[in-house]
Design a protein around this motif. Structure first.
Motif, PDB file in Angstrom:
ATOM      1  N   ARG A 136       0.817  -1.208   0.000  1.00 19.08           N
ATOM      2  CA  ARG A 136       0.000   0.000   0.000  1.00 19.08           C
ATOM      3  C   ARG A 136       0.855   1.265   0.000  1.00 19.08           C
ATOM      4  O   ARG A 136       0.480   2.276  -0.585  1.00 19.08           O
ATOM      5  CB  ARG A 136      -0.915  -0.009   1.229  1.00 19.08           C
ATOM      6  CG  ARG A 136      -1.805   1.190   1.318  1.00 19.08           C
ATOM      7  CD  ARG A 136      -2.716   1.080   2.507  1.00 19.08           C
ATOM      8  NE  ARG A 136      -3.596   2.231   2.620  1.00 19.08           N
ATOM      9  CZ  ARG A 136      -4.523   2.360   3.537  1.00 19.08           C
ATOM     10  NH1 ARG A 136      -4.693   1.401   4.425  1.00 19.08           N
ATOM     11  NH2 ARG A 136      -5.273   3.425   3.588  1.00 19.08           N
ATOM     12  N   GLY A 137       1.961   1.251   0.703  1.00 17.19           N
ATOM     13  CA  GLY A 137       2.835   2.405   0.758  1.00 17.19           C
ATOM     14  C   GLY A 137       2.162   3.606   1.388  1.00 17.19           C
ATOM     15  O   GLY A 137       1.576   3.510   2.454  1.00 17.19           O
ATOM     16  N   GLU A 138       2.245   4.758   0.716  1.00 10.64           N
ATOM     17  CA  GLU A 138       1.695   6.003   1.256  1.00 10.64           C
ATOM     18  C   GLU A 138       0.251   6.258   0.813  1.00 10.64           C
ATOM     19  O   GLU A 138      -0.304   7.314   1.080  1.00 10.64           O
ATOM     20  CB  GLU A 138       2.577   7.184   0.827  1.00 10.64           C
ATOM     21  CG  GLU A 138       3.953   7.135   1.449  1.00 10.64           C
ATOM     22  CD  GLU A 138       4.818   8.319   1.052  1.00 10.64           C
ATOM     23  OE1 GLU A 138       4.299   9.277   0.436  1.00 10.64           O
ATOM     24  OE2 GLU A 138       6.014   8.281   1.360  1.00 10.64           O
ATOM     25  N   GLY A 139      -0.363   5.302   0.138  1.00 13.82           N
ATOM     26  CA  GLY A 139      -1.739   5.475  -0.329  1.00 13.82           C
ATOM     27  C   GLY A 139      -2.709   5.557   0.821  1.00 13.82           C
ATOM     28  O   GLY A 139      -2.702   4.727   1.719  1.00 13.82           O
ATOM     29  N   GLY A 140      -3.559   6.570   0.822  1.00 12.04           N
ATOM     30  CA  GLY A 140      -4.560   6.743   1.863  1.00 12.04           C
ATOM     31  C   GLY A 140      -5.768   7.476   1.320  1.00 12.04           C
ATOM     32  O   GLY A 140      -5.871   7.731   0.117  1.00 12.04           O
ATOM     33  N   PHE A 141      -6.703   7.783   2.179  1.00  9.31           N
ATOM     34  CA  PHE A 141      -7.901   8.560   1.822  1.00  9.31           C
ATOM     35  C   PHE A 141      -8.619   7.985   0.606  1.00  9.31           C
ATOM     36  O   PHE A 141      -8.852   8.657  -0.373  1.00  9.31           O
ATOM     37  CB  PHE A 141      -7.532  10.032   1.588  1.00  9.31           C
ATOM     38  CG  PHE A 141      -6.924  10.688   2.793  1.00  9.31           C
ATOM     39  CD1 PHE A 141      -7.706  11.076   3.869  1.00  9.31           C
ATOM     40  CD2 PHE A 141      -5.556  10.886   2.862  1.00  9.31           C
ATOM     41  CE1 PHE A 141      -7.140  11.646   5.000  1.00  9.31           C
ATOM     42  CE2 PHE A 141      -4.980  11.466   3.984  1.00  9.31           C
ATOM     43  CZ  PHE A 141      -5.775  11.849   5.049  1.00  9.31           C
ATOM     44  N   SER A 143      -7.573   5.363  -1.289  1.00 10.45           N
ATOM     45  CA  SER A 143      -6.705   4.823  -2.340  1.00 10.45           C
ATOM     46  C   SER A 143      -6.923   3.353  -2.629  1.00 10.45           C
ATOM     47  O   SER A 143      -6.568   2.860  -3.680  1.00 10.45           O
ATOM     48  CB  SER A 143      -5.230   5.060  -1.979  1.00 10.45           C
ATOM     49  OG  SER A 143      -4.871   4.322  -0.836  1.00 10.45           O
ATOM     50  N   THR A 144      -7.554   2.624  -1.685  1.00  9.78           N
ATOM     51  CA  THR A 144      -7.791   1.203  -1.917  1.00  9.78           C
ATOM     52  C   THR A 144      -9.174   0.942  -2.516  1.00  9.78           C
ATOM     53  O   THR A 144      -9.561  -0.203  -2.699  1.00  9.78           O
ATOM     54  CB  THR A 144      -7.666   0.414  -0.593  1.00  9.78           C
ATOM     55  OG1 THR A 144      -8.622   0.913   0.341  1.00  9.78           O
ATOM     56  CG2 THR A 144      -6.256   0.510  -0.023  1.00  9.78           C
ATOM     57  N   GLY A 145      -9.900   1.998  -2.863  1.00  4.90           N
ATOM     58  CA  GLY A 145     -11.203   1.846  -3.495  1.00  4.90           C
ATOM     59  C   GLY A 145     -12.334   2.248  -2.572  1.00  4.90           C
ATOM     60  O   GLY A 145     -12.126   2.635  -1.435  1.00  4.90           O
ATOM     61  N   LEU A 146     -13.559   2.144  -3.092  1.00  9.37           N
ATOM     62  CA  LEU A 146     -14.748   2.533  -2.319  1.00  9.37           C
ATOM     63  C   LEU A 146     -15.212   1.448  -1.431  1.00  9.37           C
ATOM     64  O   LEU A 146     -15.421   0.397  -1.604  1.00  9.37           O
ATOM     65  CB  LEU A 146     -15.873   2.990  -3.261  1.00  9.37           C
ATOM     66  CG  LEU A 146     -15.551   4.269  -4.019  1.00  9.37           C
ATOM     67  CD1 LEU A 146     -16.667   4.583  -5.007  1.00  9.37           C
ATOM     68  CD2 LEU A 146     -15.393   5.436  -3.040  1.00  9.37           C
TER      69      LEU A 146
END
Length: 146
Positions: A136-141, A143-146
């Motif tokens: 995932r790294g720095e992905g947030g808010f 970033s992994t989908g709905l």
């Protein structure tokens, strides 16, 4: 583990906070107001509970909304959950907000929130130059989908 509760002098007539059923996770807290308080739509007010607590080190109390007030009236807490640290000995106050479209009246002795007791792990804080990598790294808010 024991939870020590002190009723303040101006709250001796209010019930001692307690679990309402054997399966309850939260202890109901009561409004320690001397007169009715009107919480208008989108308004925030600090409501006293008339109690102070003593928790053992390594525990916290979380103050959470009551689901019935949220569903029926749009009443919630601004900082939910609010945290009461184990070394705090002052009166517990509940920061309430009215998300509903009608004024909400708070009366003395109304059940306004619930308190959950949790064990807290206190980690050793270590500063580093780099963190370990993850997929995932720095992905947030979102970033992994709905």
């Amino acid at each position: 583990m024991k939870l020590y509760i002190k009723r303040l002098d101006n709250a001796k007539d209010l019930p001692l906070p307690r679990y309402m059923t054997q399966g309850s996770a939260g202890i109901d807290l009561y409004a320690n107001v001397s007169e009715e308080v009107t919480l208008n739509p989108n308004e925030i007010k600090l409501i006293p509970t008339g109690i102070a607590i003593s928790l053992p080190k390594g525990y916290e109390a979380q103050i959470r909304p009551r689901s019935g007030l949220a569903l029926k009236h749009g009443i919630s807490l601004v900082n939910t959950p609010g945290t009461i640290d184990s070394d705090y000995r002052g009166e517990i106050g509940v920061i309430m907000i009215n998300f509903g479209n009608k004024p909400f009246i708070i009366k003395r002795g109304d059940r306004i929130a619930q308190m959950i007791i949790n064990k807290v792990e206190i980690p050793e804080i270590i500063e580093v130059e780099e963190l370990d990598n993850t997929e995932r790294g720095e992905g947030g808010f979102g970033s992994t989908g709905l």
